[in-house]
Write a protein that holds these residues in place. Structure first.
Motif, PDB file in Angstrom:
ATOM      1  N   THR A  58     -10.084 -31.644  -7.544  1.00 57.78           N
ATOM      2  CA  THR A  58     -10.873 -30.248  -7.702  1.00 57.78           C
ATOM      3  C   THR A  58     -11.377 -29.929  -6.424  1.00 57.78           C
ATOM      4  OG1 THR A  58     -12.689 -32.024  -8.035  1.00 57.78           O
ATOM      5  CG2 THR A  58     -11.679 -31.067 -10.012  1.00 57.78           C
ATOM      6  N   ASN A  59     -11.681 -30.829  -5.424  1.00 59.03           N
ATOM      7  CA  ASN A  59     -12.193 -30.513  -4.177  1.00 59.03           C
ATOM      8  C   ASN A  59     -10.980 -30.548  -2.981  1.00 59.03           C
ATOM      9  OD1 ASN A  59     -14.842 -30.023  -5.177  1.00 59.03           O
ATOM     10  ND2 ASN A  59     -15.135 -32.255  -4.858  1.00 59.03           N
ATOM     11  N   THR A  60     -10.061 -29.885  -3.214  1.00 58.32           N
ATOM     12  CA  THR A  60      -8.909 -29.834  -2.142  1.00 58.32           C
ATOM     13  C   THR A  60      -9.091 -28.772  -1.118  1.00 58.32           C
ATOM     14  OG1 THR A  60      -7.501 -28.555  -3.529  1.00 58.32           O
ATOM     15  CG2 THR A  60      -7.195 -30.981  -3.646  1.00 58.32           C
ATOM     16  N   LYS A  61      -9.796 -27.822  -1.528  1.00 61.20           N
ATOM     17  CA  LYS A  61     -10.003 -26.475  -0.542  1.00 61.20           C
ATOM     18  C   LYS A  61     -11.126 -26.878   0.478  1.00 61.20           C
ATOM     19  CE  LYS A  61      -9.155 -22.444  -1.938  1.00 61.20           C
ATOM     20  NZ  LYS A  61      -9.534 -21.191  -2.798  1.00 61.20           N
ATOM     21  N   SER A  62     -11.076 -26.295   1.590  1.00 62.47           N
ATOM     22  CA  SER A  62     -11.923 -26.411   2.517  1.00 62.47           C
ATOM     23  C   SER A  62     -13.098 -25.464   2.157  1.00 62.47           C
ATOM     24  CB  SER A  62     -11.639 -26.236   4.075  1.00 62.47           C
ATOM     25  OG  SER A  62     -10.385 -27.230   4.379  1.00 62.47           O
ATOM     26  N   PRO A  63     -14.173 -25.922   2.351  1.00 65.21           N
ATOM     27  CA  PRO A  63     -15.489 -24.869   2.183  1.00 65.21           C
ATOM     28  C   PRO A  63     -15.427 -23.621   3.091  1.00 65.21           C
ATOM     29  CG  PRO A  63     -16.533 -26.818   3.073  1.00 65.21           C
ATOM     30  CD  PRO A  63     -14.953 -27.059   2.884  1.00 65.21           C
ATOM     31  N   ILE A  64     -15.590 -22.406   2.673  1.00 66.72           N
ATOM     32  CA  ILE A  64     -15.882 -21.163   3.439  1.00 66.72           C
ATOM     33  C   ILE A  64     -17.073 -21.179   4.293  1.00 66.72           C
ATOM     34  CG2 ILE A  64     -15.584 -18.676   3.514  1.00 66.72           C
ATOM     35  CD1 ILE A  64     -13.509 -19.127   1.085  1.00 66.72           C
ATOM     36  N   ASP A  65     -17.286 -21.034   5.262  1.00 65.81           N
ATOM     37  CA  ASP A  65     -18.384 -20.760   6.084  1.00 65.81           C
ATOM     38  C   ASP A  65     -19.125 -19.632   5.302  1.00 65.81           C
ATOM     39  OD1 ASP A  65     -20.484 -20.973   8.187  1.00 65.81           O
ATOM     40  OD2 ASP A  65     -19.681 -19.292   8.886  1.00 65.81           O
ATOM     41  N   SER A  66     -20.562 -19.842   5.346  1.00 61.80           N
ATOM     42  CA  SER A  66     -21.424 -18.812   4.607  1.00 61.80           C
ATOM     43  C   SER A  66     -21.329 -17.227   5.346  1.00 61.80           C
ATOM     44  CB  SER A  66     -22.668 -18.964   4.412  1.00 61.80           C
ATOM     45  OG  SER A  66     -23.119 -18.980   5.697  1.00 61.80           O
ATOM     46  N   HIS A  67     -21.216 -17.066   6.651  1.00 66.25           N
ATOM     47  CA  HIS A  67     -20.798 -16.174   7.241  1.00 66.25           C
ATOM     48  C   HIS A  67     -19.533 -15.379   6.858  1.00 66.25           C
ATOM     49  CE1 HIS A  67     -24.468 -15.924   9.980  1.00 66.25           C
ATOM     50  NE2 HIS A  67     -24.805 -16.920   9.009  1.00 66.25           N
ATOM     51  N   GLN A  68     -18.648 -16.047   6.352  1.00 63.84           N
ATOM     52  CA  GLN A  68     -17.456 -15.512   6.051  1.00 63.84           C
ATOM     53  C   GLN A  68     -17.085 -15.087   4.627  1.00 63.84           C
ATOM     54  OE1 GLN A  68     -14.512 -18.490   7.427  1.00 63.84           O
ATOM     55  NE2 GLN A  68     -14.528 -18.005   9.432  1.00 63.84           N
ATOM     56  N   GLN A  69     -18.285 -15.302   3.666  1.00 71.87           N
ATOM     57  CA  GLN A  69     -18.125 -15.313   2.368  1.00 71.87           C
ATOM     58  C   GLN A  69     -18.426 -13.671   2.149  1.00 71.87           C
ATOM     59  OE1 GLN A  69     -19.850 -18.075  -0.232  1.00 71.87           O
ATOM     60  NE2 GLN A  69     -19.758 -19.604   1.107  1.00 71.87           N
ATOM     61  N   ARG A  96     -18.679  -7.005   1.975  1.00 71.37           N
ATOM     62  CA  ARG A  96     -17.797  -7.339   3.121  1.00 71.37           C
ATOM     63  C   ARG A  96     -18.261  -8.734   3.362  1.00 71.37           C
ATOM     64  NH1 ARG A  96     -19.586  -3.517   7.161  1.00 71.37           N
ATOM     65  NH2 ARG A  96     -21.354  -3.367   5.888  1.00 71.37           N
ATOM     66  N   PRO A  97     -17.521  -9.425   4.600  1.00 68.40           N
ATOM     67  CA  PRO A  97     -18.152 -10.691   4.819  1.00 68.40           C
ATOM     68  C   PRO A  97     -19.679 -10.868   5.517  1.00 68.40           C
ATOM     69  CG  PRO A  97     -16.055 -10.659   5.662  1.00 68.40           C
ATOM     70  CD  PRO A  97     -16.482  -9.027   5.225  1.00 68.40           C
ATOM     71  N   LEU A  98     -20.312 -11.795   5.054  1.00 72.07           N
ATOM     72  CA  LEU A  98     -21.849 -11.509   5.522  1.00 72.07           C
ATOM     73  C   LEU A  98     -22.097 -11.423   6.857  1.00 72.07           C
ATOM     74  CD1 LEU A  98     -24.748 -11.954   4.563  1.00 72.07           C
ATOM     75  CD2 LEU A  98     -24.666 -14.464   4.360  1.00 72.07           C
ATOM     76  N   GLY A  99     -21.221 -12.034   7.616  1.00 71.94           N
ATOM     77  CA  GLY A  99     -21.385 -12.188   9.092  1.00 71.94           C
ATOM     78  C   GLY A  99     -21.344 -10.528   9.607  1.00 71.94           C
TER      79      GLY A  99
END
Length: 179
Positions: A58-69, A96-99
């Motif tokens: 289930t946790n094979t993906k790397s988490p996305i930085d909050s500023h890129q979400q 768009r991306p939060l950043g």
């Protein structure tokens, strides 16, 4: 026992009902359980494992930085100034991306643009917005639903929000109970 997988069938040769139960296999315990169940011939146990492919991978993906979400509702806290604390919050939304959106807030403040309630507050009070610690409060791909969530979050924090009343005009307070 897991009752979702239980099945009841009628035997053609007898009128007795046979029950099947799916249970998690536990070493040593299953022998004791089978001994008790065998006294009742109408029940058959089927053993299953809790180790499934989805639980392993289930946790094979790397988490996305909050500023890129993207497609998020976010919250920015006002840090106040040297002489006074503020701790008011600004609630916003972006597809768009939060950043990118945070960089726009920063540019509005730097260029003295009063385009958002956040910029108006910071420019009028001399406070500092904590843009680096902006927090994502909701994720929603559907635009109308995301705007509704933004309005609900503003209403939820109406005592400490920087946002203007117009941001919540189209929302019913009854929806607050959903949060």
């Amino acid at each position: 026992m897991d009752n979702q997988h239980n099945k009841t069938t009628k035997s053609k040769t007898t009128s007795e009902t046979k029950r099947y139960h799916s249970v998690t296999y536990v070493p040593k315990f299953h022998q004791q359980l089978e001994g008790e169940i065998n006294s009742n011939q109408n029940i058959t146990l089927a053993y299953k494992s809790n180790n499934t492919l989805s639980s392993i991978f289930t946790n094979t993906k790397s988490p996305i930085d909050s500023h890129q979400q993207s497609n998020v509702v976010y919250e920015i806290t006002c840090k106040g100034s040297e002489n006074e604390g503020c701790n008011k919050v600004y609630i916003g939304t972006t597809k768009r991306p939060l950043g990118v959106r945070l960089a726009e807030h920063e540019a509005d403040i730097r260029k003295n643009k009063n385009s958002t309630a956040l910029a108006q507050h910071v420019l009028a009070s001399g406070h500092t917005a904590d843009l680096t610690n902006a927090r994502i409060v909701d994720r929603e791909k559907r635009e109308k639903t995301r705007y509704t969530l933004e309005s609900l979050r503003i209403l939820q924090k109406r005592n400490v929000t920087i946002n203007k009343k117009e941001d919540t005009d189209d929302i019913a307070a009854a929806y607050l109970l959903c949060l």
